[in-house]
Design an enzyme around this catalytic site. Sequence first.
Site, PDB file in Angstrom:
ATOM      1  N   ASP A 143      37.144  -9.996 -38.794  1.00 55.87           N
ATOM      2  CA  ASP A 143      36.681 -10.161 -40.175  1.00 55.87           C
ATOM      3  C   ASP A 143      37.870 -10.599 -41.019  1.00 55.87           C
ATOM      4  O   ASP A 143      38.979 -10.098 -40.854  1.00 55.87           O
ATOM      5  CB  ASP A 143      36.122  -8.835 -40.701  1.00 55.87           C
ATOM      6  CG  ASP A 143      35.566  -8.979 -42.115  1.00 55.87           C
ATOM      7  OD1 ASP A 143      34.806  -9.933 -42.342  1.00 55.87           O
ATOM      8  OD2 ASP A 143      35.891  -8.144 -42.966  1.00 55.87           O
ATOM      9  N   GLU A 237      33.633 -14.998 -38.328  1.00 57.12           N
ATOM     10  CA  GLU A 237      32.700 -15.438 -39.350  1.00 57.12           C
ATOM     11  C   GLU A 237      32.954 -16.914 -39.631  1.00 57.12           C
ATOM     12  O   GLU A 237      34.094 -17.345 -39.748  1.00 57.12           O
ATOM     13  CB  GLU A 237      32.962 -14.632 -40.621  1.00 57.12           C
ATOM     14  CG  GLU A 237      31.718 -14.197 -41.318  1.00 57.12           C
ATOM     15  CD  GLU A 237      32.055 -13.261 -42.461  1.00 57.12           C
ATOM     16  OE1 GLU A 237      31.227 -13.146 -43.358  1.00 57.12           O
ATOM     17  OE2 GLU A 237      33.140 -12.671 -42.455  1.00 57.12           O
ATOM     18  N   CYS A 290      24.886  -1.391 -41.491  1.00 57.58           N
ATOM     19  CA  CYS A 290      25.544  -0.269 -40.835  1.00 57.58           C
ATOM     20  C   CYS A 290      25.657  -0.596 -39.341  1.00 57.58           C
ATOM     21  O   CYS A 290      24.648  -0.841 -38.685  1.00 57.58           O
ATOM     22  CB  CYS A 290      24.755   1.029 -41.034  1.00 57.58           C
ATOM     23  SG  CYS A 290      25.308   2.365 -39.950  1.00 57.58           S
ATOM     24  N   CYS A 293      23.533   2.176 -37.154  1.00 58.68           N
ATOM     25  CA  CYS A 293      22.073   2.287 -37.061  1.00 58.68           C
ATOM     26  C   CYS A 293      21.345   1.033 -37.566  1.00 58.68           C
ATOM     27  O   CYS A 293      20.123   1.015 -37.650  1.00 58.68           O
ATOM     28  CB  CYS A 293      21.589   3.512 -37.843  1.00 58.68           C
ATOM     29  SG  CYS A 293      21.664   3.278 -39.628  1.00 58.68           S
ATOM     30  N   CYS A 311      26.784   5.727 -44.650  1.00 60.14           N
ATOM     31  CA  CYS A 311      25.461   5.149 -44.449  1.00 60.14           C
ATOM     32  C   CYS A 311      24.394   6.141 -44.939  1.00 60.14           C
ATOM     33  O   CYS A 311      24.375   7.287 -44.489  1.00 60.14           O
ATOM     34  CB  CYS A 311      25.253   4.820 -42.985  1.00 60.14           C
ATOM     35  SG  CYS A 311      23.583   4.256 -42.640  1.00 60.14           S
ATOM     36  N   CYS A 314      22.127   7.074 -41.556  1.00 59.12           N
ATOM     37  CA  CYS A 314      22.629   7.876 -40.429  1.00 59.12           C
ATOM     38  C   CYS A 314      23.860   8.698 -40.790  1.00 59.12           C
ATOM     39  O   CYS A 314      24.424   9.383 -39.934  1.00 59.12           O
ATOM     40  CB  CYS A 314      22.919   6.991 -39.217  1.00 59.12           C
ATOM     41  SG  CYS A 314      24.405   5.987 -39.389  1.00 59.12           S
ATOM     42  N   ASP A 321      35.792  -3.149 -43.958  1.00 59.76           N
ATOM     43  CA  ASP A 321      36.206  -4.298 -43.146  1.00 59.76           C
ATOM     44  C   ASP A 321      35.984  -4.065 -41.656  1.00 59.76           C
ATOM     45  O   ASP A 321      35.549  -4.970 -40.929  1.00 59.76           O
ATOM     46  CB  ASP A 321      37.678  -4.632 -43.400  1.00 59.76           C
ATOM     47  CG  ASP A 321      37.925  -5.027 -44.854  1.00 59.76           C
ATOM     48  OD1 ASP A 321      37.011  -5.602 -45.462  1.00 59.76           O
ATOM     49  OD2 ASP A 321      39.028  -4.746 -45.365  1.00 59.76           O
TER      50      ASP A 321
HETATM   51 ZN   LIG Z   1      23.689   3.957 -40.380  1.00 59.40          ZN
END
Ligand SMILES: [Zn+2]
Length: 347
Positions: A143, A237, A290, A293, A311, A314, A321
């Site tokens: 990233d 990316e 995330c 999850c 998150c 979860c 990053d």
């Molecule tokens: Zn999550």
Amino acid sequence: MLSDKVDHYNEHKTELKNTPAHYKKEFDWLKEVDSLALANVQQNLRAAYNKFFKQGAGFPKFKKKGHRDSYTTNNQKGTVAITDSTVKLPKIGHIKAKFPAMINGLIKSSTVSKEPTGKYFVSLLVETIATTLPKTHSNIGIDLGLTDFIVLSDGTRVANPKFLSKLQSKLAREQKILTKRRAVAKANQRKLSDSRNYQKQKLKVAKVYERITNCRKDFLHKLSFTLIKNHDVIAIEDLNVKGMVKNKKLAKAISDSSWSTFTTMLNYKAEWYGKTLIKVDRWYPSSKTCSNCNHLLTKAELPLSVRIWNCPSCQQKHDRDINASINILNEGLRLATLKTVGTTGLA
Ligand SMILES: [Zn+2]
């Protein structure tokens, strides 16, 4: 040649097929240069002309002497050659040269260029056999960091080299002085070419700039090679660098163009060394997903200022990053599998 092509086009609406040989009588000095150097200029001009007519590129421009001066010539049975301390060029002979590394393979062509600092460089195009690097069974996502240069999916952060930011401030300082000298010359109604103070400062700026370019290249070469050597699949990316480079802030502009150079290096090195580089679409929400999850956050939930978040689905704690680079890796691996399945499917 360009001028004659333009005149001919205005009169006949067709392309004039002129060659350097047509001009040797009128311009005696053309005989001082080797014929392949001239042939390459002719080829470049034709390519630029074709690009204008067939691909809608801009109309070929006249080259200004003294600005990025360079010429390319081809090796014909040893007319371009090297020894430990010299490079041999047609019509010139041996000139002292320093090489940073061993050169293995058949020299195809050489390009001599003069840098704004007054230094001369020769770049050799060599045909060689690339040896692939052994598989490591390790994959990595990259990233583009905001404060760091890059952040990797294994949690590693690679900072921008310190000397680079020091040199950047030095460049900004020297450029300010240059602007002042330009204003002084203008106020005294003197041509810039006659103003010694301005010219001296211009050379100073060019030298700092050259150092930045070289240091940056060295850093990017080492980093891209390490990544290619240590991993089999490298996912990055695919940023819209064209839009980014327009940024006016110096430091930002340099980091953006670094990213573009960096991805180019990864690209060809992956090909040389038998590794896979996968570019993930820049619209893929790598930051907002995330990695644990797959819960997707809204833009409002994750503003740019938030570097660490939990998150809501979860409860996993994320570094912005690192989470993004993990997602880039996962998406990259998904695309790599699709590619492999696609090829075997066709076979
Ligand atoms: Zn999550």
